[in-house]
Design a protein around this motif. Structure first.
Motif, PDB file in Angstrom:
ATOM      1  N   ASN A 132      38.500  36.137  35.658  1.00  0.00           N
ATOM      2  CA  ASN A 132      37.522  35.055  35.791  1.00  0.00           C
ATOM      3  C   ASN A 132      37.562  34.430  37.179  1.00  0.00           C
ATOM      4  N   GLU A 133      38.752  34.298  37.738  1.00  0.00           N
ATOM      5  CA  GLU A 133      38.880  33.726  39.077  1.00  0.00           C
ATOM      6  C   GLU A 133      38.291  34.665  40.128  1.00  0.00           C
ATOM      7  N   ILE A 134      38.543  35.950  39.989  1.00  0.00           N
ATOM      8  CA  ILE A 134      37.990  36.928  40.931  1.00  0.00           C
ATOM      9  C   ILE A 134      36.473  37.004  40.800  1.00  0.00           C
ATOM     10  N   ILE A 145      30.818  34.958  47.162  1.00  0.00           N
ATOM     11  CA  ILE A 145      30.631  35.842  48.322  1.00  0.00           C
ATOM     12  C   ILE A 145      29.325  36.619  48.238  1.00  0.00           C
ATOM     13  N   TYR A 146      29.040  37.203  47.074  1.00  0.00           N
ATOM     14  CA  TYR A 146      27.923  38.130  46.936  1.00  0.00           C
ATOM     15  C   TYR A 146      26.743  37.574  46.150  1.00  0.00           C
ATOM     16  N   GLY A 147      26.942  36.448  45.475  1.00  0.00           N
ATOM     17  CA  GLY A 147      25.853  35.893  44.687  1.00  0.00           C
ATOM     18  C   GLY A 147      25.457  36.814  43.557  1.00  0.00           C
ATOM     19  N   ILE A 150      35.010  43.775  41.375  1.00  0.00           N
ATOM     20  CA  ILE A 150      35.943  43.056  40.507  1.00  0.00           C
ATOM     21  C   ILE A 150      37.072  43.978  40.077  1.00  0.00           C
ATOM     22  N   ILE A 151      36.714  45.174  39.650  1.00  0.00           N
ATOM     23  CA  ILE A 151      37.706  46.135  39.175  1.00  0.00           C
ATOM     24  C   ILE A 151      38.688  46.500  40.284  1.00  0.00           C
ATOM     25  N   ALA A 152      38.170  46.723  41.493  1.00  0.00           N
ATOM     26  CA  ALA A 152      39.048  47.071  42.616  1.00  0.00           C
ATOM     27  C   ALA A 152      40.029  45.948  42.927  1.00  0.00           C
ATOM     28  N   LYS A 153      39.566  44.706  42.855  1.00  0.00           N
ATOM     29  CA  LYS A 153      40.437  43.558  43.121  1.00  0.00           C
ATOM     30  C   LYS A 153      41.523  43.435  42.046  1.00  0.00           C
ATOM     31  N   LEU A 154      41.161  43.638  40.794  1.00  0.00           N
ATOM     32  CA  LEU A 154      42.125  43.569  39.704  1.00  0.00           C
ATOM     33  C   LEU A 154      43.144  44.703  39.796  1.00  0.00           C
TER      34      LEU A 154
END
Length: 235
Positions: free
Chosen positions: A189-191, A198-200, A208-212
């Motif tokens: 949720n935070e990401i 950033i991207y709207g 999101i998946i890459a960040k997680l």
């Protein structure tokens, strides 16, 4: 359900939802910090230092990379594949030895490697008594648990034996250990919130998946599946 031992209660049935609780029990014992905030679970340190397992990553377990890992529940001989000699041979191992095929990292990624280690840790955590009991009643096939790449089709679970159920449990528990439910939901949720800033409206799920995956040191595929299981949407 068929069994290698007669009427043993040592293989417990868990739903996927219950496995979140079991994963939390594991982390409460071996890495409580992972239940407090999103972190990459130091699964190799847990295996070696907290669980006292001997971990080897130098032995190929199959010629065709069909076996990712193996947990050895009793001391004795196990079979590995010698790539240089192009043959299978036996090596002597001690109880509590974990073997991870080196190609798990070389041909895949760190996330796959970590998942395999977590998978084998779960076998030791929940299934060693089953195998020790099997040895006590003279069952030779309880020495080691070889974990294949391919998963069995859950639609045919009526035909599964104890080993099939234990493998299913470890397959589903490993990502829950590496990505515990409560912290994963909060992190996602935070990401997602950061991504919208950033991207709207053009925010994409892959970001999101890459960040997680980076945060938890797991594969992108595993992080994406975890998002779907927990019903996390980017909207």
């Amino acid at each position: 359900m068929s069994s290698i031992v007669d009427s043993t209660p040592l293989v417990h049935w868990y739903s996927k939802e219950k496995l979140d609780d079991v994963a939390n029990e594991f982390l409460h014992e071996y890495c409580p910090a992972a239940l407090e905030k999103p972190i990459a679970v130091p699964i190799m340190d847990i295996a070696k230092k907290k669980m006292g397992l001997r971990v080897f990553t130098k032995y190929r377990l199959s010629e065709d990379f069909s076996i990712l890992g193996q947990m050895c529940f009793t001391s004795g001989l196990v079979t590995i594949y010698d790539k240089d000699e192009d043959e299978y041979r036996d090596i002597k191992v001690r109880r509590g030895t974990m073997l991870i095929d080196p190609d798990t990292y070389l041909k895949r990624n760190t996330g796959c490697f970590n998942n395999t280690v977590a998978h084998e840790c779960f076998h030791w955590y929940k299934h060693r008594n089953y195998h020790l009991y099997g040895k006590a009643v003279g069952k030779d096939n309880t020495k080691a648990f070889r974990c294949p790449v391919a998963e069995k089709d859950v639609n045919y679970h009526d035909d599964w034996d104890d080993e099939d159920w234990m493998e299913w449990q470890a397959n589903n528990a490993a990502p829950r250990i590496l990505m515990p439910k409560s912290t994963f939901i909060n992190a996602a949720n935070e990401i997602i919130k950061q991504g919208h800033e950033i991207y709207g409206s053009s925010l994409q799920a892959w970001w999101i998946i890459a960040k997680l995956a980076e945060l938890y040191d797991v594969s992108k595929q595993s992080a994406g599946i975890r998002m779907d299981e927990l019903g996390i949407s980017i909207d």
